[in-house]
Design a protein around this motif. Structure first.
Motif, PDB file in Angstrom:
ATOM      1  N   TYR A  95       0.886  -1.237  -0.094  1.00 29.39           N
ATOM      2  CA  TYR A  95       0.001   0.032  -0.017  1.00 29.39           C
ATOM      3  C   TYR A  95       0.906   1.283   0.018  1.00 29.39           C
ATOM      4  CZ  TYR A  95      -3.412   3.511   1.598  1.00 29.39           C
ATOM      5  OH  TYR A  95      -4.026   4.586   1.663  1.00 29.39           O
ATOM      6  N   GLY A  96       1.776   1.430   1.043  1.00 28.44           N
ATOM      7  CA  GLY A  96       2.663   2.528   1.034  1.00 28.44           C
ATOM      8  C   GLY A  96       3.484   2.546  -0.311  1.00 28.44           C
ATOM      9  N   ALA A  97       4.037   1.590  -0.744  1.00 30.77           N
ATOM     10  CA  ALA A  97       4.828   1.552  -1.682  1.00 30.77           C
ATOM     11  C   ALA A  97       4.025   1.833  -3.310  1.00 30.77           C
ATOM     12  CB  ALA A  97       5.542  -0.016  -2.102  1.00 30.77           C
ATOM     13  N   ILE A  98       2.956   1.459  -3.339  1.00 25.40           N
ATOM     14  CA  ILE A  98       2.166   1.809  -4.373  1.00 25.40           C
ATOM     15  C   ILE A  98       1.717   3.269  -4.571  1.00 25.40           C
ATOM     16  CG2 ILE A  98      -0.243   1.513  -5.693  1.00 25.40           C
ATOM     17  CD1 ILE A  98       0.148  -1.522  -4.830  1.00 25.40           C
ATOM     18  N   MET A 101       4.645   5.575  -5.140  1.00 34.94           N
ATOM     19  CA  MET A 101       5.031   5.446  -6.690  1.00 34.94           C
ATOM     20  C   MET A 101       4.171   6.342  -7.609  1.00 34.94           C
ATOM     21  SD  MET A 101       6.721   1.655  -7.010  1.00 34.94           S
ATOM     22  CE  MET A 101       6.621   1.771  -8.822  1.00 34.94           C
ATOM     23  N   ALA A 102       2.694   5.954  -7.103  1.00 33.25           N
ATOM     24  CA  ALA A 102       1.652   6.333  -8.043  1.00 33.25           C
ATOM     25  C   ALA A 102       1.441   7.874  -7.867  1.00 33.25           C
ATOM     26  CB  ALA A 102       0.284   5.912  -7.553  1.00 33.25           C
ATOM     27  N   PHE A 103       1.804   8.606  -6.723  1.00 32.66           N
ATOM     28  CA  PHE A 103       1.669   9.908  -6.609  1.00 32.66           C
ATOM     29  C   PHE A 103       2.758  10.537  -7.378  1.00 32.66           C
ATOM     30  CE2 PHE A 103       3.661  13.620  -4.300  1.00 32.66           C
ATOM     31  CZ  PHE A 103       2.490  14.497  -4.533  1.00 32.66           C
ATOM     32  N   ALA A 133      -4.005   2.838  -4.303  1.00 41.70           N
ATOM     33  CA  ALA A 133      -3.114   1.910  -3.400  1.00 41.70           C
ATOM     34  C   ALA A 133      -4.443   1.158  -2.772  1.00 41.70           C
ATOM     35  CB  ALA A 133      -2.427   2.626  -2.522  1.00 41.70           C
ATOM     36  N   VAL A 134      -5.517   1.866  -2.564  1.00 38.09           N
ATOM     37  CA  VAL A 134      -6.704   1.218  -1.818  1.00 38.09           C
ATOM     38  C   VAL A 134      -7.303  -0.176  -2.825  1.00 38.09           C
ATOM     39  CG1 VAL A 134      -9.197   1.378  -1.330  1.00 38.09           C
ATOM     40  CG2 VAL A 134      -7.450   3.145  -0.254  1.00 38.09           C
ATOM     41  N   ILE A 135      -7.450   0.089  -4.069  1.00 38.88           N
ATOM     42  CA  ILE A 135      -7.898  -0.943  -4.810  1.00 38.88           C
ATOM     43  C   ILE A 135      -6.967  -1.890  -5.048  1.00 38.88           C
ATOM     44  CG2 ILE A 135      -8.403  -1.296  -7.369  1.00 38.88           C
ATOM     45  CD1 ILE A 135      -9.397   1.666  -7.713  1.00 38.88           C
ATOM     46  N   GLY A 188     -13.777   8.179   0.732  1.00 39.99           N
ATOM     47  CA  GLY A 188     -12.919   8.629   1.882  1.00 39.99           C
ATOM     48  C   GLY A 188     -11.524   9.004   1.605  1.00 39.99           C
ATOM     49  N   MET A 189     -10.993   7.915   0.827  1.00 40.68           N
ATOM     50  CA  MET A 189      -9.584   8.182   0.554  1.00 40.68           C
ATOM     51  C   MET A 189      -9.155   9.285  -0.459  1.00 40.68           C
ATOM     52  SD  MET A 189      -6.638   7.321   0.975  1.00 40.68           S
ATOM     53  CE  MET A 189      -6.803   5.783   2.000  1.00 40.68           C
ATOM     54  N   ALA A 190     -10.074   9.822  -1.356  1.00 37.35           N
ATOM     55  CA  ALA A 190      -9.926  10.975  -2.234  1.00 37.35           C
ATOM     56  C   ALA A 190      -9.717  12.240  -1.412  1.00 37.35           C
ATOM     57  CB  ALA A 190     -10.956  11.085  -3.080  1.00 37.35           C
ATOM     58  N   PRO A 191     -10.317  12.415  -0.274  1.00 36.64           N
ATOM     59  CA  PRO A 191      -9.994  13.812   0.412  1.00 36.64           C
ATOM     60  C   PRO A 191      -8.902  13.468   1.243  1.00 36.64           C
ATOM     61  CG  PRO A 191     -12.246  12.803   1.284  1.00 36.64           C
ATOM     62  CD  PRO A 191     -11.721  12.034  -0.181  1.00 36.64           C
ATOM     63  N   TYR A 192      -8.798  12.194   1.795  1.00 37.03           N
ATOM     64  CA  TYR A 192      -7.572  12.120   2.944  1.00 37.03           C
ATOM     65  C   TYR A 192      -6.459  12.304   2.293  1.00 37.03           C
ATOM     66  CZ  TYR A 192      -4.876   9.898   6.357  1.00 37.03           C
ATOM     67  OH  TYR A 192      -3.692   9.638   7.141  1.00 37.03           O
ATOM     68  N   ALA A 193      -6.064  11.222   1.524  1.00 35.21           N
ATOM     69  CA  ALA A 193      -4.820  11.362   0.509  1.00 35.21           C
ATOM     70  C   ALA A 193      -4.440  12.794  -0.098  1.00 35.21           C
ATOM     71  CB  ALA A 193      -4.858  10.157  -0.386  1.00 35.21           C
TER      72      ALA A 193
END
Length: 322
Positions: A95-98, A101-103, A133-135, A188-193
């Motif tokens: 999760y952290g790795a993706i 990298m994705a960011f 990362a969530v998906i 929820g992840m969209a605004p959080y991240a």
């Protein structure tokens, strides 16, 4: 959970060192994974308490945050505070790795490919990276929540990670059983991240721009790159996490209740995002329902984000990513 770790995220690579270019994303993957694991291990006990409170576990629902922190070791032993953490580590590394990298990839795409720049591209890239990362890791998050919800001394539905996978697959509709609560998680992840990246990146860029000598220092592996000092990194990460959590917390409550599925006696009331939010609000209200455990989240997000940012910064220098 993640951020821009340097002033310029594009590594300066000379033609005489092709190996670094070839393995850049692999090294970035490793750095993000280690940062995520360190951050989550730091706050694992608080994460378990949050799950118990959010889902109104019958053994602890009458207690508050600190009372539950005292009650769990008494009832389940000290290791009870780390129940489900094995599944979390299996999940959090990729999760952290993706996410890291994705960011980096999304930010470059938005800036160079579409022409969106300024602070807004951090918000958009952070949201997209978090959802990606969530998906990719969501089934592991479901398993971790199920294991953390079980109480020592009571009959367990799941005996471990493998058994939880097998049981959910057989009894909850196959693959779809692992994606209960995915929609509220993504929403929820969209605004959080997004706000986590945005807040940290904005604080960092403003700090290094206006107070470079006070807040920054040259990277040990690339003196041309200015990075935040460790204590400033910790502070900015904590602020970013607190703001992001406050915005997205009700969706996190809904996500947890949907993830727990049939393990809850009122699971039939939590079959969709709208119904779950409505049910929790009508039955428990705002403070004791939608925002139950928020004080714990503020306590946990500050060290979590601080450790994640600082560890990632450290790993980038070790792996020569600056």
């Amino acid at each position: 959970m993640t951020s821009e770790a340097v002033v310029s995220t594009s590594p300066a690579i000379s033609s005489s060192k092709p190996a670094k270019r070839d393995y850049y994303f692999l090294r970035s993957f490793a750095a993000g994974g280690v940062a995520g694991c360190c951050a989550k291990s730091t706050i694992a006990p608080l994460d378990r308490i949050k799950i118990l409170l959010q889902a109104q576990n019958p053994h602890y629902k009458h207690l508050g945050v600190f009372a539950t922190l005292k009650a769990v070791p008494k009832k389940e032993g000290f290791l009870g505070l780390y129940k489900g953490n094995g599944a979390m580590m299996v999940r959090i590394f990729p999760y952290g790795a993706i996410q890291f990298m994705a960011f980096d990839k999304y930010k470059k795409f938005l800036s160079k490919g579409i022409g969106i720049s300024g602070h807004i591209h951090r918000l958009m890239a952070g949201s997209m990276a978090g959802m990606t990362a969530v998906i990719c890791t969501y089934p592991l998050d479901v398993i971790r929540a199920r294991l953390a919800f079980q109480v020592t001394g009571e009959q367990h539905r799941y005996t471990g990670i493998a058994n939880a996978f097998h049981t959910i697959y057989l009894k909850e509709g196959g693959v779809s059983g692992f994606y209960r609560g995915l929609i509220p998680t993504l929403i929820g992840m969209a605004p959080y991240a997004g706000f986590s990246f945005f807040t940290f990146g904005t604080l960092k860029s403003l700090g290094l721009k206006h107070f470079p000598e006070l807040l920054g220092r040259p990277s040990s592996d690339n003196p041309d790159v200015l990075i935040l000092k460790a204590h400033v990194n910790l502070l900015c990460g904590g602020i970013a996490g607190a703001i992001a959590q406050a915005i997205s917390y009700p969706l996190d409550v809904a996500r947890r209740r949907m993830q727990l599925g049939t393990i809850l006696p009122d699971s039939d009331k939590c079959v969709s995002l709208g119904k779950t939010l409505s049910y929790v609000y009508n039955k428990y209200g705002i403070k004791k329902g939608l925002y139950r455990g928020l004080s714990l989240n503020f306590i946990r997000c500050i060290p979590s984000q601080a450790v994640a940012f600082t560890t990632y910064e450290f790993m980038k220098q070790i792996l020569h990513l600056n």
